[in-house]
Design a protein around this motif. Sequence first.
Motif, short mmCIF file in Angstrom:
data_model
loop_
_atom_site.label_atom_id
_atom_site.label_comp_id
_atom_site.label_asym_id
_atom_site.label_seq_id
_atom_site.Cartn_x
_atom_site.Cartn_y
_atom_site.Cartn_z
N GLY A 203 -5.99 -1.17 -0.53
CA GLY A 203 -6.71 -2.54 -0.40
C GLY A 203 -7.94 -2.35 -0.99
N SER A 204 -8.43 -1.11 -1.08
CA SER A 204 -9.80 -0.76 -1.52
C SER A 204 -9.83 -0.53 -2.98
CB SER A 204 -10.49 0.24 -0.84
OG SER A 204 -10.88 0.00 0.51
N VAL A 205 -8.99 0.34 -3.60
CA VAL A 205 -8.91 0.62 -5.05
C VAL A 205 -7.50 0.94 -5.79
CG1 VAL A 205 -11.10 1.97 -4.93
CG2 VAL A 205 -9.18 3.11 -4.33
N GLY A 206 -6.67 0.60 -4.66
CA GLY A 206 -5.27 0.72 -5.20
C GLY A 206 -4.26 -0.49 -5.56
N ALA A 207 -3.14 -0.49 -5.45
CA ALA A 207 -1.98 -1.45 -5.76
C ALA A 207 -2.24 -2.79 -5.08
CB ALA A 207 -0.69 -0.80 -5.72
N ALA A 208 -2.83 -2.83 -3.90
CA ALA A 208 -3.04 -4.00 -2.95
C ALA A 208 -4.41 -4.81 -3.20
CB ALA A 208 -2.65 -3.61 -1.38
N VAL A 209 -5.11 -4.24 -3.99
CA VAL A 209 -6.62 -5.26 -4.07
C VAL A 209 -6.50 -6.32 -4.33
CG1 VAL A 209 -8.83 -5.18 -5.65
CG2 VAL A 209 -7.65 -2.82 -5.11
N GLY A 210 -7.11 -7.14 -3.47
CA GLY A 210 -7.25 -8.90 -3.39
C GLY A 210 -6.06 -9.16 -2.61
N CYS A 211 -5.34 -8.39 -2.16
CA CYS A 211 -4.10 -8.86 -1.11
C CYS A 211 -4.29 -8.88 0.25
CB CYS A 211 -2.86 -7.91 -1.71
SG CYS A 211 -1.35 -8.44 -0.85
N ARG A 212 -4.15 -10.05 0.89
CA ARG A 212 -4.39 -10.11 2.19
C ARG A 212 -3.30 -9.74 3.30
NH1 ARG A 212 -8.82 -12.26 3.81
NH2 ARG A 212 -7.74 -13.30 5.96
N ASP A 213 -1.96 -9.53 2.91
CA ASP A 213 -0.91 -9.26 3.35
C ASP A 213 -0.05 -8.25 2.72
OD1 ASP A 213 -0.99 -11.65 5.69
OD2 ASP A 213 -1.50 -12.53 3.90
N TYR A 214 -0.05 -6.79 3.16
CA TYR A 214 0.89 -5.95 2.40
C TYR A 214 0.85 -4.67 3.57
CZ TYR A 214 -4.05 -3.62 2.02
OH TYR A 214 -5.17 -2.96 2.16
N ILE A 215 1.88 -4.13 3.03
CA ILE A 215 2.15 -2.68 3.84
C ILE A 215 2.14 -1.58 2.90
CG2 ILE A 215 4.00 -1.54 4.97
CD1 ILE A 215 5.04 -4.28 6.09
N ALA A 216 1.49 -0.55 3.32
CA ALA A 216 1.46 0.73 2.66
C ALA A 216 2.58 1.37 3.29
CB ALA A 216 0.22 1.37 2.72
N LEU A 217 3.57 2.23 2.54
CA LEU A 217 4.54 2.72 3.18
C LEU A 217 4.38 4.17 2.74
CD1 LEU A 217 7.26 2.62 4.78
CD2 LEU A 217 8.58 2.26 2.56
N LEU A 218 3.97 5.16 3.64
CA LEU A 218 3.90 6.51 3.27
C LEU A 218 5.13 7.13 3.25
CD1 LEU A 218 0.74 8.14 5.08
CD2 LEU A 218 1.30 7.96 2.55
N ALA A 219 5.73 7.67 2.29
CA ALA A 219 7.34 7.86 2.11
C ALA A 219 7.66 9.20 1.35
CB ALA A 219 7.84 6.75 1.45
N GLY A 220 6.98 10.28 2.04
CA GLY A 220 7.17 11.70 1.64
C GLY A 220 7.99 12.27 2.25
N SER A 221 7.70 12.99 3.24
CA SER A 221 8.60 13.81 4.23
C SER A 221 8.90 13.04 5.51
CB SER A 221 8.01 15.22 4.64
OG SER A 221 6.62 15.02 5.43
N GLU A 329 3.06 -9.86 1.49
CA GLU A 329 3.34 -10.40 0.31
C GLU A 329 3.89 -9.14 -0.69
OE1 GLU A 329 0.45 -11.49 -3.55
OE2 GLU A 329 -0.32 -11.71 -1.54
N ARG A 330 3.46 -7.70 -0.40
CA ARG A 330 3.43 -6.84 -1.09
C ARG A 330 3.78 -5.43 -0.16
NH1 ARG A 330 -1.16 -6.54 -5.19
NH2 ARG A 330 -0.24 -8.58 -5.57
N VAL A 331 4.76 -4.68 -0.81
CA VAL A 331 5.03 -3.48 0.01
C VAL A 331 4.63 -2.29 -1.30
CG1 VAL A 331 6.62 -1.76 1.00
CG2 VAL A 331 6.67 -4.10 1.58
N VAL A 332 3.64 -1.35 -0.70
CA VAL A 332 3.29 -0.23 -1.82
C VAL A 332 3.90 0.93 -1.10
CG1 VAL A 332 1.41 0.68 -2.91
CG2 VAL A 332 1.02 -1.59 -2.22
N VAL A 333 4.60 1.68 -1.98
CA VAL A 333 5.28 3.02 -1.80
C VAL A 333 4.13 3.91 -2.01
CG1 VAL A 333 7.01 4.70 -2.16
CG2 VAL A 333 7.62 2.40 -2.48
N SER A 334 3.64 4.66 -1.17
CA SER A 334 2.38 5.48 -1.32
C SER A 334 2.63 6.85 -0.75
CB SER A 334 1.20 4.84 -0.52
OG SER A 334 0.73 3.83 -0.60
#
Length: 397
Positions: A203-221, A329-334
Amino acid sequence: MSTLASSPARPASQDAVLAFAWDSSEFTATDALQSTGLTRSTTIEATDALVARGLLRELPNARLAGDYRKGRPARRFALRDDAAVVIGVDAGHEHVSVAVADLRGKQIADADARLVMDRDDAAARAAVVSDTIDRALAAAGLSRSDVLAVCAGVPAPVDRTGRSPRHPTRFWERMNPDLVDVLSWAPVVRIENDASLAAVAEGSVGAAVGCRDYIALLAGSRLGAGVVVDGHLLRGSHGGVGEMVAFDHVDGVHGAEGLGSRASDLARELVRSGKATAGLRGVALEALDARTVLGMAAQGDADARRIVDRVGLTLARIVSVLGSMFDPERVVVSGAIADGVDEVVAAARRSLPTDLDLPAPELVASTLGGEVVVIGAVAAAVASARERVLDVWGAAD
């Protein structure tokens, strides 16, 4: 969370001018009063108080700077972004990453440490976190006395006090060995779930800047989700918002195993079965990690592409469930997996159901890579520093 109590009484004008200064480069009293709505005398009084506290510096006037033309030059000020530092920590399952940054979040130095998965206890983990912080500070030529705020992300739910609930295998207690106490030497301490800090970063500097409804999905191990709804990061009573144990009961997902682990496990299973083609058969089992499998898929290997499609279908089911629960609105695979996950994201987009009651969220890959949690930790530390610095340094007389 913060280790400090409620704010002492002080003129609200100091908070207003400091907030303006934090978002500005250099400014005059006129600039500040126009933004804050304060009177000129109140603005000047608050500005002088912040200079006395060491939070603002007065810059050379326009005449000395060579910009003066006529009239009395206005006094100019700027935030002292070097007045203290903040620290962001990613205390992951297998690693510790630390970044030291100034008050605007500009990184100054860093340090890293590796952990042996599931072979450390809480005390040892706490010691590694402390040692890595001290090494990062030493690299910057600083000490703990220069630190204003620390934020650490851990792979466990974290409540409002910075502590994690009891886990049946004590995994959460080991991942968060009461870091709020371990780091209490810092004036402001904040402990968060690592996926929540990934959401802060996106939300600060990544793929959800300007988005108010989103999920960051940490998806490694392992899977973890940082959930932002109406612009607010959600936590829950025990810090459990975004925990993925519910996926134990979802067909086609069956647990919180991450996308990277699923890709490597499927590849090894295929090789052991004897059904793999020459591409995967030519790679040693121990070398069949997620990066290798995803890279082979990007190069067109047929087996790797089928694995990517299967992992993409799993991701689609995860996104569908999260979409129905939180309506993002958005799901970000992080996370580090995001560097090579484009093929999986594309496969998931193709597999997203079209008959959902709510519109399916936009699915994108992060550009922040494996540093996403520490980036979010620095951003969160800066936010906490902004909120509490006048409590720490006191209000001017």
